[in-house]
Design a protein around this motif. Structure first.
Motif, PDB file in Angstrom:
ATOM      1  N   VAL A 354       1.057  -1.493   0.336  1.00 36.26           N
ATOM      2  CA  VAL A 354       0.036  -0.102   0.152  1.00 36.26           C
ATOM      3  C   VAL A 354       0.995   1.384   0.225  1.00 36.26           C
ATOM      4  CG1 VAL A 354      -1.625   0.597   1.122  1.00 36.26           C
ATOM      5  CG2 VAL A 354      -2.007  -1.401   1.526  1.00 36.26           C
ATOM      6  N   ARG A 355       0.592   2.481  -1.280  1.00 35.03           N
ATOM      7  CA  ARG A 355       1.449   2.611  -1.448  1.00 35.03           C
ATOM      8  C   ARG A 355       1.104   4.252  -0.591  1.00 35.03           C
ATOM      9  NH1 ARG A 355       6.104   2.546   0.269  1.00 35.03           N
ATOM     10  NH2 ARG A 355       6.678   4.739  -0.845  1.00 35.03           N
ATOM     11  N   ALA A 356      -0.473   4.302  -0.985  1.00 31.34           N
ATOM     12  CA  ALA A 356      -0.899   5.924  -0.416  1.00 31.34           C
ATOM     13  C   ALA A 356      -2.761   5.603  -0.239  1.00 31.34           C
ATOM     14  CB  ALA A 356      -1.216   6.646  -1.625  1.00 31.34           C
ATOM     15  N   ILE A 357      -3.076   6.160   0.722  1.00 33.76           N
ATOM     16  CA  ILE A 357      -4.790   6.632   1.092  1.00 33.76           C
ATOM     17  C   ILE A 357      -5.058   7.661   0.232  1.00 33.76           C
ATOM     18  CG2 ILE A 357      -6.330   5.892   2.365  1.00 33.76           C
ATOM     19  CD1 ILE A 357      -4.867   3.559   3.156  1.00 33.76           C
ATOM     20  N   GLN A 358      -5.630   7.837  -0.327  1.00 33.96           N
ATOM     21  CA  GLN A 358      -6.645   9.815  -0.394  1.00 33.96           C
ATOM     22  C   GLN A 358      -7.843   9.824  -0.049  1.00 33.96           C
ATOM     23  OE1 GLN A 358      -4.426  10.428  -4.442  1.00 33.96           O
ATOM     24  NE2 GLN A 358      -2.795  10.710  -2.523  1.00 33.96           N
ATOM     25  N   ASP A 359      -8.546  10.651   0.196  1.00 29.73           N
ATOM     26  CA  ASP A 359      -9.668  11.239   0.444  1.00 29.73           C
ATOM     27  C   ASP A 359     -10.213  11.657  -0.790  1.00 29.73           C
ATOM     28  OD1 ASP A 359     -12.592  12.261   0.952  1.00 29.73           O
ATOM     29  OD2 ASP A 359     -12.627  12.154   2.402  1.00 29.73           O
ATOM     30  N   ILE A 367      -4.029   2.541  -3.475  1.00 30.10           N
ATOM     31  CA  ILE A 367      -3.101   2.577  -3.860  1.00 30.10           C
ATOM     32  C   ILE A 367      -1.926   1.483  -4.249  1.00 30.10           C
ATOM     33  CG2 ILE A 367      -1.445   3.488  -6.288  1.00 30.10           C
ATOM     34  CD1 ILE A 367      -3.009   6.717  -5.881  1.00 30.10           C
ATOM     35  N   LEU A 368      -1.850   0.479  -4.926  1.00 33.02           N
ATOM     36  CA  LEU A 368      -0.638  -0.760  -4.228  1.00 33.02           C
ATOM     37  C   LEU A 368       0.393  -0.710  -5.478  1.00 33.02           C
ATOM     38  CD1 LEU A 368      -3.265  -3.744  -3.662  1.00 33.02           C
ATOM     39  CD2 LEU A 368      -2.194  -2.011  -2.306  1.00 33.02           C
ATOM     40  N   ARG A 369       1.381  -0.727  -4.898  1.00 38.40           N
ATOM     41  CA  ARG A 369       2.337  -1.033  -5.953  1.00 38.40           C
ATOM     42  C   ARG A 369       2.635  -2.386  -5.991  1.00 38.40           C
ATOM     43  NH1 ARG A 369       8.693   1.433  -5.402  1.00 38.40           N
ATOM     44  NH2 ARG A 369       9.637   0.220  -7.534  1.00 38.40           N
ATOM     45  N   SER A 376      -5.125   0.902  -8.458  1.00 42.62           N
ATOM     46  CA  SER A 376      -5.504   1.570  -7.219  1.00 42.62           C
ATOM     47  C   SER A 376      -7.513   1.402  -7.563  1.00 42.62           C
ATOM     48  CB  SER A 376      -5.887   2.829  -8.537  1.00 42.62           C
ATOM     49  OG  SER A 376      -6.927   3.006  -9.518  1.00 42.62           O
ATOM     50  N   TYR A 377      -7.753   1.544  -6.723  1.00 37.24           N
ATOM     51  CA  TYR A 377      -9.302   0.370  -5.993  1.00 37.24           C
ATOM     52  C   TYR A 377      -9.640   2.084  -5.679  1.00 37.24           C
ATOM     53  CZ  TYR A 377      -6.600  -3.138  -5.873  1.00 37.24           C
ATOM     54  OH  TYR A 377      -5.501  -4.143  -6.573  1.00 37.24           O
ATOM     55  N   PHE A 413     -11.726   0.843 -10.771  1.00 38.10           N
ATOM     56  CA  PHE A 413     -10.289   0.688 -10.754  1.00 38.10           C
ATOM     57  C   PHE A 413      -9.537   0.466 -12.030  1.00 38.10           C
ATOM     58  CE2 PHE A 413      -7.773  -3.228 -11.888  1.00 38.10           C
ATOM     59  CZ  PHE A 413      -7.220  -3.829 -10.815  1.00 38.10           C
ATOM     60  N   THR A 414      -8.167   1.257 -11.534  1.00 34.35           N
ATOM     61  CA  THR A 414      -7.275   1.298 -12.438  1.00 34.35           C
ATOM     62  C   THR A 414      -5.955   0.025 -12.757  1.00 34.35           C
ATOM     63  OG1 THR A 414      -5.589   3.144 -12.015  1.00 34.35           O
ATOM     64  CG2 THR A 414      -7.875   3.358 -12.549  1.00 34.35           C
ATOM     65  N   LEU A 415      -4.695  -0.527 -13.573  1.00 32.94           N
ATOM     66  CA  LEU A 415      -4.519  -0.734 -13.616  1.00 32.94           C
ATOM     67  C   LEU A 415      -3.007  -0.345 -14.499  1.00 32.94           C
ATOM     68  CD1 LEU A 415      -4.115  -3.962 -13.422  1.00 32.94           C
ATOM     69  CD2 LEU A 415      -2.684  -3.186 -15.314  1.00 32.94           C
TER      70      LEU A 415
END
Length: 431
Positions: A354-359, A367-369, A376-377, A413-415
């Motif tokens: 887990v590289r980022a968690i944003q509101d 966002i996962l790396r 991203s979810y 969802f994005t990749l």
């Protein structure tokens, strides 16, 4: 020899039938899953249809229904093709078995006639005593004994072939009935698809009468998507920059240490490694600078086409690329917009960090790396992981939120490979 050829033929037939059966079973399971999803959508649509005010939620449900029905028709076509192959194979098997049965009966009739002509003990003894010597007499005696055994075995072959023929004929009848049922089901789905498309046109027409409110909903949706995409793009850019700074600092530290060792040993320092990260290194080189990151990238790429969906059950609202809204506005999608159940668990499609968690716009984006890849979810109501945490495939990241603009529980969802967004269709397994 003919018998062994027949056995080999049957083994090949059974092997092909097993392959068809496995594929048919998978298609049948997929068709049943599509039926369940359609039933759920029908119930939800009836609930929204009771509300006289037409909403984007109704339109989204209709879109999901149409997509599922089109997918079901394609699935049925594949089942019919499989059955056609099985029917053709069964016809060939029936013809082969009938030919073998006729040949076995012909051979058996010859043996029966021979046995009848030589049925008396006197004839058998004369056949043995007419031998030139003892060895030939012994061989003739063994021949008579083996002839009786062979005749019994031949009768068993005939009975077994008759049973195989009966089984194949029954299978053929069953496959033909199943094919007819599938074709009838396909026609029904085509009718339902036509009705759904007509209803969609009507709903769009009704929506156009509420242009003010609907357009505001559409603007809210597009605004949320644009905000989310910017947040994801910026987060990935920051990750690449952090990775580059860390890799460059590591390279400089290694160079200083190498220079110090060379000075202590009174020799010229070695030339910098070709793999060392510099300002001219590509994003891919930067993100794969460590053995762990390179391994994760290779593993992620190796699972292309087999990654699980970010939700266990869901319908695709918008795919990757350009799509048109109900009000005719063309928009771009960087990934998948998936409609799912309220509060559905959202899960990682592959192991990573887990590289980022944003509101973003009142909902969370995780966002996962995965080495040089990022997933991203977005539109999560709650999050159950933290930044820096290592996660495994299918681990829950949070729960889906309901979009306030449409009333739908959705997940975006994005990749991407580095900063280049990929079409999830070529990466995710069939849902």
């Amino acid at each position: 020899m003919k018998f062994f050829k027949a056995v080999l033929f049957l083994i090949c037939v059974l092997g092909l039938s097993s392959a068809f059966a496995q594929s048919s079973a998978e298609l049948k399971r997929r068709r049943e899953k599509l039926n369940d999803e359609l039933d759920q959508l029908n119930r939800e649509y009836q609930e929204t249809a009771s509300n006289k005010k037409v909403s984007l939620k109704q339109l989204n449900i209709l879109k999901a229904q149409i997509n599922l029905r089109e997918e079901k028709i394609v699935n049925i076509n594949s089942e019919v093709r499989n059955l056609d192959n099985q029917i053709s194979q069964s016809n060939n098997t029936v013809r082969s078995l009938q030919s073998q049965l006729d040949q076995l009966k012909k051979e058996y009739a010859g043996m029966v006639l021979f046995a009848y002509r030589n049925q008396s003990a006197y004839n058998k003894l004369m056949f043995i005593f007419a031998a030139k010597d003892f060895n030939q007499a012994y061989r003739r005696l063994k021949y008579l004994q083996q002839f009786g055994t062979y005749r019994e075995r031949q009768a068993g072959y005939i009975q077994g072939t008759q049973r195989d023929l009966h089984v194949k004929i029954n299978e053929l009848d069953r496959d033909k009935k199943e094919k007819n049922n599938l074709l009838a089901n396909q026609e029904k789905e085509k009718d339902e698809l036509g009705k759904a498309k007509n209803t969609q046109v009507k709903v769009i027409s009704d929506i156009s009468k509420q242009q003010g409110a609907i357009k505001q909903q559409q603007r809210d949706v597009r605004k949320r998507i644009a905000q989310t995409n910017r947040a994801i793009t910026n987060a990935i850019a920051r990750e690449i920059e952090i990775a580059r700074r860390e890799a460059e600092e590591k390279a400089r530290a290694e160079a200083r240490a190498a220079a110090a060792r060379a000075k202590a040993e009174n020799r010229e320092p070695a030339a910098p490694s070709k793999t060392a990260i510099t300002k001219s290194s590509t994003n891919s080189q930067v993100l794969n600078a460590t053995p762990e990151a390179a391994r994760l990238s290779n593993d992620f790429l190796g699972n292309r086409g087999r990654l699980p969906w970010p939700v266990a059950n869901g319908q695709l609202l918008h795919g990757f690329g350009t799509y048109t809204d109900a009000d005719g506005i063309r928009s771009e999608s960087s990934g998948y917009e998936i409609r799912t159940a309220a509060n559905a668990p959202v899960r990682a499609v592959f192991e990573g960090e887990v590289r980022a968690i944003q509101d973003v716009a009142g909902a969370y984006t995780v966002i996962l790396r995965h080495g040089e890849y990022f997933t991203s979810y977005s539109n999560l109501r709650s999050v159950s992981v933290s930044v820096g945490q290592k996660v495994s495939t299918k681990q829950t990241l949070g729960t889906a939120a309901t979009d306030p603009s449409t009333g739908d529980p959705t997940v975006s969802f994005t990749l991407s490979k580095s900063r280049d967004f990929q079409n999830p269709k070529s990466w995710l397994a069939d849902n």
